[in-house]
Structure formats: structure tokens, C-alpha cells
Write a protein that holds these residues in place. Structure first.
Motif, PDB file in Angstrom:
ATOM      1  N   LYS A 144       0.828  -1.205   0.000  1.00  0.00           N
ATOM      2  CA  LYS A 144       0.000   0.000   0.000  1.00  0.00           C
ATOM      3  C   LYS A 144       0.865   1.258   0.000  1.00  0.00           C
ATOM      4  O   LYS A 144       0.627   2.200  -0.771  1.00  0.00           O
ATOM      5  N   TYR A 156      -0.237  -4.759  -7.726  1.00  0.00           N
ATOM      6  CA  TYR A 156      -0.339  -6.214  -7.617  1.00  0.00           C
ATOM      7  C   TYR A 156      -0.192  -6.865  -8.995  1.00  0.00           C
ATOM      8  O   TYR A 156       0.490  -7.875  -9.163  1.00  0.00           O
ATOM      9  N   ARG A 157      -0.828  -6.231  -9.997  1.00  0.00           N
ATOM     10  CA  ARG A 157      -0.731  -6.769 -11.356  1.00  0.00           C
ATOM     11  C   ARG A 157       0.707  -6.698 -11.866  1.00  0.00           C
ATOM     12  O   ARG A 157       1.209  -7.624 -12.528  1.00  0.00           O
ATOM     13  N   SER A 217      -2.435   2.662  -8.165  1.00  0.00           N
ATOM     14  CA  SER A 217      -3.306   1.976  -7.215  1.00  0.00           C
ATOM     15  C   SER A 217      -2.650   0.685  -6.739  1.00  0.00           C
ATOM     16  O   SER A 217      -1.748   0.135  -7.393  1.00  0.00           O
ATOM     17  N   GLU A 218      -3.130   0.193  -5.604  1.00  0.00           N
ATOM     18  CA  GLU A 218      -2.582  -1.058  -5.053  1.00  0.00           C
ATOM     19  C   GLU A 218      -2.894  -2.229  -5.995  1.00  0.00           C
ATOM     20  O   GLU A 218      -2.094  -3.148  -6.138  1.00  0.00           O
ATOM     21  N   ARG A 219      -4.039  -2.150  -6.648  1.00  0.00           N
ATOM     22  CA  ARG A 219      -4.419  -3.199  -7.587  1.00  0.00           C
ATOM     23  C   ARG A 219      -3.465  -3.240  -8.779  1.00  0.00           C
ATOM     24  O   ARG A 219      -3.046  -4.308  -9.232  1.00  0.00           O
ATOM     25  N   THR A 220      -3.116  -2.036  -9.289  1.00  0.00           N
ATOM     26  CA  THR A 220      -2.170  -1.969 -10.412  1.00  0.00           C
ATOM     27  C   THR A 220      -0.806  -2.499  -9.992  1.00  0.00           C
ATOM     28  O   THR A 220      -0.142  -3.215 -10.751  1.00  0.00           O
TER      29      THR A 220
END
Length: 426
Positions: free
Chosen positions: A402, A416-417, A411-414
Motif C-alpha cells: 500500500k 499487484y498486477r 493503485s494497489e491493484r495496479t
């Protein structure tokens, strides 16, 4: 009297050329009665010049009065300089002589003269031009024979333009101008002054004399000393009292220079890191490398967005081409290259493989087409930079995704990807 004799008599330390020039001018104008204006930053020692002028003049047996114009309230400055009559204002219980009356046949030093109110400047101009003044609350004109030496740390030309100082008074005071150099421009004089102050404080506090190491001397010489000689004296006193060591290292003196920044003094960084190259030197470039990585990461993101936009536009162009030529083109065989100067005008270059030879159908000017090989190579370089930037952010935040994502501006999602894309396990 020569310059060295003047320095010894008035306790002036240093061999700076500009300082010597200032003392030489003071000695030359001393026998005359012309006004002198001393210019210099706060704390450079401007008060020495009027003392030299007075002591070497025919007025040396007369009074010498130093007045800090900035320390006297505006409501009482006229009374302090020119005196007042009894009952002239509330609290004036008796007649009082002013400095210009007391300093008759002597010298008066007006320090911070630019702080004088405009009404007082009018009175001072009259004294300089006619040697006459009137006490506050009196109509009687009095004579005085006073030599005026003024000093300021203000840009007088600017003050005149802004209407804060009378132009006629400025030219009357500025008959001879003497400039005192700031401490940061005096080079080795800084070490000499430190040594002199160290000896004085050792005698005062009955302790061994402190001295600067070679590294500390370099730091002191290259420091900007905003408080000039006054600040140096204060720092020397602090170190003399607080430090147990008598030889002061570079690390010690830095503690007493709170606004000291090494990046302002590249010569010092080089000098202090000669024996430790690869440690602190590498750290010096860490922040710069992070900035570069961040920029490259942003560029990579922009290119990805651009590629998506061009991809959508390319599909439309391919469909149109298929309709016109009645041939099917595999999307994987289409090379597209954006015109960087005109991003809104994508260029599509269909590629057909025939007999092992690649043919490109030009849809625009060839000069606007980017070489695919070069584009791919740059793209790989950006991917490598992105990988390093992500790794560095994770290491900095001890694997906290984070926090790392926040620093990277994604973003945290990006993030992770991206971790899955680059097979990063953190």
C-alpha cells in the motif's frame, strides 16, 4: 597609518583584499569632514569603520557617539537625536539634550540609518547641509559641528525608488561609500577569525583552546554564514563551552550549522569523501536516481495508454483497409507507430509477408514513422526501469504494498498486477 597598524589598533582580523580596500578608504577620508556611508550585510563589522574614521581625524579628541536608529521607537527618535524642551510632549518633564548637541565637535555614527522615519530624515538633511537643528518643541535654531558616518544593510537605491528613503539625503550621506564584504567571501579569514575567537573564549572561561581539523576548516570556509562575523563568534563560543574535544572535526562543526547542506558545497563533498568513495557518494545520488526512475515509470504509463488508444484506432483502420483491398490481415502482423509530434494523428503501417520479405505500405510521410526496432528497445529499457523502481519502493517500505503503491502514484491493484507481471515475490 598603514593598513596593518590600523588592524592591530582596532582588533580587525583578516587579509581579504576587499576588507583592506575598505580600511584604506576609511584612512584616506578620515582627515576630511565629508560624510561616509558604510554598506554591508548585518554582522560584517560595519561599526569598525566609523571608529577608524574618528580616531584618524582631527576630531579624535571630541565625542564619539554610536546610535542604532533601528532600536529607537519612531515616537522618540527625534527627541533622542535632537533633544526636546520641557513640556514639549507627555512625559517631557525636563529639557533634554540630543545626540547632535552632545556630539558637537565630534563624530556621530548612525547605524541602520535606513530605518529612520521620513520626518526624521528631513531634520537630518538640514543638519548635514547647514549644521543647524531645532529641539522638539522649540523654535530656536541651534548650531552643531558634527561629522556623520552612517551605515546600513539595506539596498539604498531600492529604498529610494520605493519612497522609503529620501533621495537628497541618500546622496548627501553617500559622499563616500565604503563596502564591507560578507564573511562568506573572505576565504581563509574565516579560519583566522575562528582562531582569534577561540583564544578569547579560552581565556575568558579558563579552558584549553579549540582548533579546527582540516576538514572542519574546509566546511567553515565554504559555509555561507548568513549571520557573518557575529554568527561565527557565536558558533565558536558554543563549541568552546559545549564540546569536550579540543580538535573540532567536520561532523562536530556541522552540528552547530543547522542550515548546512552538503549539496550546496560540492567541493566539500569531494574533499570529505576521497577516502570513502562508494559509500556516501552512492548515497548522494540515490535521490536523483529515484527521480529518474519515477519519470521513466510515468513515461512508461503514458506510452501504455497511448498504445491502447492507437490500438483502438488501428482496429478501425484495418477494417477499412480490408474493405478496400478484400484481403485479410492478421492483427499480429500490423506494426503501428505514433507520430510523437502529433499524437492525435496515429500512423498505421500494414505489413504483408510474402516469400520471406516484409513489405510496408506507407500511409503517411516516411519521416513521421518511428523505427520499430528502436521503439521496442526503448520500451524494454523502460520496462527494466519500471521493474527497478517497483523493487526500490518495496524495499524502502519493507514490502508494504500500500505504501509502495502510494509512492509510485498507482493503485494497489495496479501494483499487484505489476508484481505478477515481473514475477516479484515481495
Amino acid at each position: 597609518m598603514d593598513i596593518q597598524s590600523i588592524k592591530q589598533r582596532f582588533g580587525i582580523i583578516g587579509n581579504n583584499q576587499e576588507l583592506n580596500r575598505a580600511l584604506d578608504i576609511a584612512a584616506q577620508v578620515a582627515p576630511t569632514d565629508i560624510s561616509v556611508l558604510v554598506i554591508g550585510e548585518s554582522g560584517v563589522g560595519k561599526e569598525h569603520i566609523p571608529q577608524v574614521v574618528h580616531a584618524l581625524s582631527s576630531r579624535k579628541h571630541g565625542p564619539y557617539i554610536a546610535v542604532n536608529c533601528g532600536a529607537i521607537p519612531e515616537g522618540t527618535i527625534d527627541s533622542e537625536l535632537f533633544g526636546h524642551e520641557k513640556g514639549s510632549f507627555t512625559g517631557a518633564n525636563e529639557m533634554r539634550k540630543g545626540y547632535f548637541e552632545v556630539a558637537d565637535h565630534g563624530t556621530i555614527f548612525l547605524d541602520e540609518v535606513a530605518e529612520l522615519p521620513l520626518s526624521t530624515q528631513v531634520r537630518l538633511l538640514r543638519v548635514l547641509e547647514s549644521k543647524e537643528f531645532m529641539k522638539v518643541g522649540s523654535s530656536k535654531v541651534q548650531k552643531t559641528d558634527v561629522r556623520v558616518v552612517a551605515a546600513t544593510n539595506v539596498n539604498m537605491t531600492k529604498a529610494v525608488k520605493e519612497g522609503k528613503f529620501r533621495e537628497d539625503l541618500f546622496y548627501r550621506l553617500n559622499t563616500v561609500q565604503i563596502n564591507i564584504p560578507p564573511l562568506r567571501e573572505r576565504g581563509n579569514d574565516i579560519v583566522l577569525l575562528f582562531r582569534k575567537f577561540a583564544i578569547d573564549f579560552a581565556e575568558r572561561y579558563n579552558m584549553p583552546v579549540i582548533k579546527l581539523s582540516t576538514e572542519a576548516q574546509e566546511i567553515a570556509i565554504h559555509y555561507h554564514w548568513p549571520g557573518n562575523v557575529r554568527q561565527l563568534r557565536n558558533v565558536t563560543e558554543q563549541i568552546s563551552i559545549i564540546e569536550q574535544q579540543r580538535e573540532i572535526s567536520g561532523e562536530i562543526i556541522k552540528k552547530y550549522l543547522p542550515d548546512y547542506l552538503e549539496e550546496k558545497h560540492p567541493a566539500i563533498v569531494k574533499a570529505t569523501n576521497n577516502n570513502n568513495i562508494g559509500s556516501s557518494t552512492q548515497e548522494d545520488f540515490t535521490s536523483d536516481r529515484e527521480i529518474i526512475y519515477k519519470v521513466l515509470f510515468d513515461i512508461k504509463t503514458d506510452i501504455a495508454n497511448l498504445r491502447k488508444e492507437i490500438h483502438d484506432l488501428t482496429n478501425g483502420a484495418i477494417n477499412q483497409t480490408n474493405k478496400n483491398t478484400h484481403e485479410t490481415i492478421n492483427i499480429e502482423e500490423v506494426q503501428y507507430t505514433p507520430d510523437i509530434m502529433t499524437i492525435n494523428r496515429p500512423i498505421v503501417t500494414p505489413v504483408h509477408k510474402e516469400s520471406g520479405v516484409i513489405h510496408k505500405t506507407d500511409l503517411s510521410n516516411k519521416s513521421n514513422i518511428i523505427d520499430t526496432e528502436e521503439f521496442t528497445e526503448d520500451n524494454l529499457s523502460l520496462m527494466d526501469s519500471e521493474y527497478q523502481l517497483i523493487q526500490k519502493a518495496l524495499e524502502k517500505h519493507e514490502g508494504k504494498r500500500k505504501a509502495a503503491a502510494k509512492e509510485l502514484g498507482i493503485s494497489e491493484r495496479t501494483l499487484y498486477r505489476k508484481l505478477k507481471e515481473y514475477n516479484i515475490s515481495k
